[in-house]
Design an enzyme around this catalytic site. Structure first.
Site, mmCIF file in Angstrom:
data_model
loop_
_atom_site.group_PDB
_atom_site.id
_atom_site.type_symbol
_atom_site.label_atom_id
_atom_site.label_comp_id
_atom_site.label_asym_id
_atom_site.label_seq_id
_atom_site.Cartn_x
_atom_site.Cartn_y
_atom_site.Cartn_z
ATOM 1 N N GLY A 199 0.824 -1.201 0.000
ATOM 2 C CA GLY A 199 0.000 0.000 0.000
ATOM 3 C C GLY A 199 0.858 1.250 0.000
ATOM 4 N N GLU A 223 5.611 -3.232 0.986
ATOM 5 C CA GLU A 223 5.659 -2.998 -0.463
ATOM 6 C C GLU A 223 4.935 -1.682 -0.711
ATOM 7 O OE1 GLU A 223 7.048 -4.823 -2.900
ATOM 8 O OE2 GLU A 223 7.690 -6.537 -1.714
ATOM 9 N N CYS A 254 1.556 0.355 -9.228
ATOM 10 C CA CYS A 254 2.618 0.889 -8.351
ATOM 11 C C CYS A 254 3.931 1.106 -9.110
ATOM 12 C CB CYS A 254 2.828 -0.033 -7.169
ATOM 13 S SG CYS A 254 3.191 -1.724 -7.654
#
Ligand code: NAD
Length: 453
Positions: A187, A209, A243
């Site tokens: 997140g 992460e 991401c």
């Protein structure tokens, strides 16, 4: 069931030693694979309801990843979990030394919404492969995918081994009060800090992460056409809600105009229109509103249109962006690509060095010196030369951030290791013991020890 009950059930179950059996782990991994394959359509429907993600994208970026992970661990579990013999030093002769990978216990996996299946199930699969019990808390933002994962897993797995706990901030805050043997969080950097603090209360190790602003650099020595095609794909897949998507583009001034044209050409060719079934929507109104504020009208080179009802934002290129612009102050996480031109490759690397270490970085060039400078000078989680995103599809590469983009990594054997403790055992023979280490000490003994060590 409340969270305390599940955690204590899992702690008790872990102590029965059943999850240490390779047969047990394989049986449940195979079961999970069967459930996913049997319910593939349910998974597609849920994610489509959440943010209009197509079957094609869901299969290629989520389901195939998860199935590949299961197959990978089924194939490699025996060798990963075997004790590894290592050399034994002179002072420990006569002896043998081995590293025994062992599961940690009851672990918590907290997932993000943008690739809800992959980012929840992949770490969970690694945790199970390594022999742990696991509680999964998917993101409530992708509500339908959270619900379908909870249904499929909780109806088919014993809660003392694996359980999906549904909930948002309030529930996660309560979960984080419990003691786990590892927390794996995917997140934002902001919430990563909350998780890290909560874990510290129990000295629980973490994998975080996280995100950040990942640059892509295109030099005049790049194959511009393939660079444009790959960047457009990697930036706008999942509507930029990735991401490791290139967050912003740094392009050498002499090829800037030509390159922007090529980007435009591919956006049009890929048909990311409002009626397109294969262009993902923005996850919710909050993110939609945040993103449209980043589209500075006087800097639009291409795109810039949006539809609030549909949560659609057109792939947008912003040109002549300044480092001080709002769009350069936060991770974009949407289909907006700011473009900044540069004249000195070294200066541009130095500018990136001044920023937080990103999760990913990308370079397009055919020049060896540029490749070397990029690789050796910059620090980032991982990345590609002459491609974007694809590094995380290679099981043999660890995936994770550095600095504010994360702690630890996973994928392939690194995922197994992230959820294992490496227990060292030295076994000594009970004969051949030299007296040299035992008191009473003497100068003569010390001289011998000096020679030996
Ligand atoms: P987020 O941090 O808002 O939420 C992630 C998880 O944390 C969710 O399960 C959520 O329920 C929980 N959460 C949210 N607020 C919380 C709080 N106050 N206390 C406890 N738990 C809380 O992140 P997101 O919006 O789901 O994802 C976007 C971010 O995640 C981006 O920064 C992106 O770069 C990053 N990300 C990183 C990776 C990676 O692999 N490194 C992958 C995907 C997304």
């Amino acid at each position: 069931m409340n969270i305390q009950e599940i955690v204590s059930l899992q702690n008790a179950f872990f102590k029965t030693q059943q999850t240490k059996s390779i047969k047990f782990r394989k049986m449940y991994l195979e079961k999970l694979r069967d459930i996913i394959i049997k319910n593939e359509n349910l998974l597609y429907e849920a994610i489509h309801l959440d943010f209009g993600k197509s079957k094609f994208d869901t299969f290629t970026t989520e389901i195939s990843f998860v199935l590949n992970d299961i197959n990978y661990y089924l194939k490699n579990l025996n060798s990963f979990s075997k004790p590894k013999k290592v050399r034994t030093n002179l002072a420990n002769q006569i002896g043998t030394s081995k590293i025994h990978p062992e599961p940690l216990g009851c672990v918590l996996v907290i997932g993000a919404w943008n690739y809800p299946y992959q980012l929840s199930l992949s770490p969970m699969i690694a945790a199970l492969a390594a022999g742990n019990c696991c509680i999964l808390k998917p993101s409530e933002i992708a509500e339908n995918t959270m619900k379908v994962m909870a249904k499929l897993i909780n109806e088919n797995f014993p809660p003392e081994y694996l359980y999906v706990y549904e909930g948002g901030i309030e529930e996660t805050t309560a979960i984080l009060k419990q003691k786990f043997d590892k927390i794996f969080f995917t997140g934002s950097t902001k919430v990563g800090k909350i998780v890290y603090k909560a874990a510290a209360e129990h000295l629980t190790p973490v994998v975080l992460e996280l995100g950040g602003k990942s640059p892509v650099i295109v030099t005049k020595e790049a194959d511009l056409d393939i660079a444009a095609k790959r960047i457009v794909w990697g930036k706008f897949i999942n509507a930029g809600q990735t991401c490791v998507a290139p967050d912003y583009l740094l392009v050498e001034e002499s090829v800037q105009e030509q390159f922007l044209e090529m980007l435009r050409k591919y956006i049009i060719e890929f048909k990311y229109q409002p009626d397109s079934e294969h262009y993902t929507r923005i996850i919710n109104r909050n993110n939609f509103n945040r993103l449209i504020k980043l589209i500075q009208k006087d800097k639009i080179y291409f795109g810039g249109t949006f539809n609030e009802e549909e949560l659609y934002i057109e792939p947008t290129l912003l040109n002549s962006v300044d480092w001080e612009d709002d769009v350069m102050q936060e991770e974009i996480f949407g289909p907006v690509l700011p473009v900044i031109s540069y004249t000195s490759f070294n200066k541009v690397l130095n500018t990136i060095l001044e920023l937080e270490k990103p999760l990913a970085a990308y370079l397009f060039t055919r020049n060896t010196e540029e490749k070397e400078a990029f690789t050796s000078k910059l620090s980032f989680g991982g990345g590609c030369i002459n491609d974007v995103i694809m590094h995380l599809g290679n099981d043999h590469l660890p995936f994770g951030g550095v600095g504010t983009s994360g702690i630890g990594n996973y994928h392939g054997k690194f995922g197994f290791e992230a959820f294992s403790h490496q227990k060292s055992i030295l076994e000594k023979a009970t004969w051949g013991e030299p007296n040299i280490k035992y008191p009473p000490y003497s100068e003569k003994k010390l001289n011998w020890i000096r020679k030996l060590l």
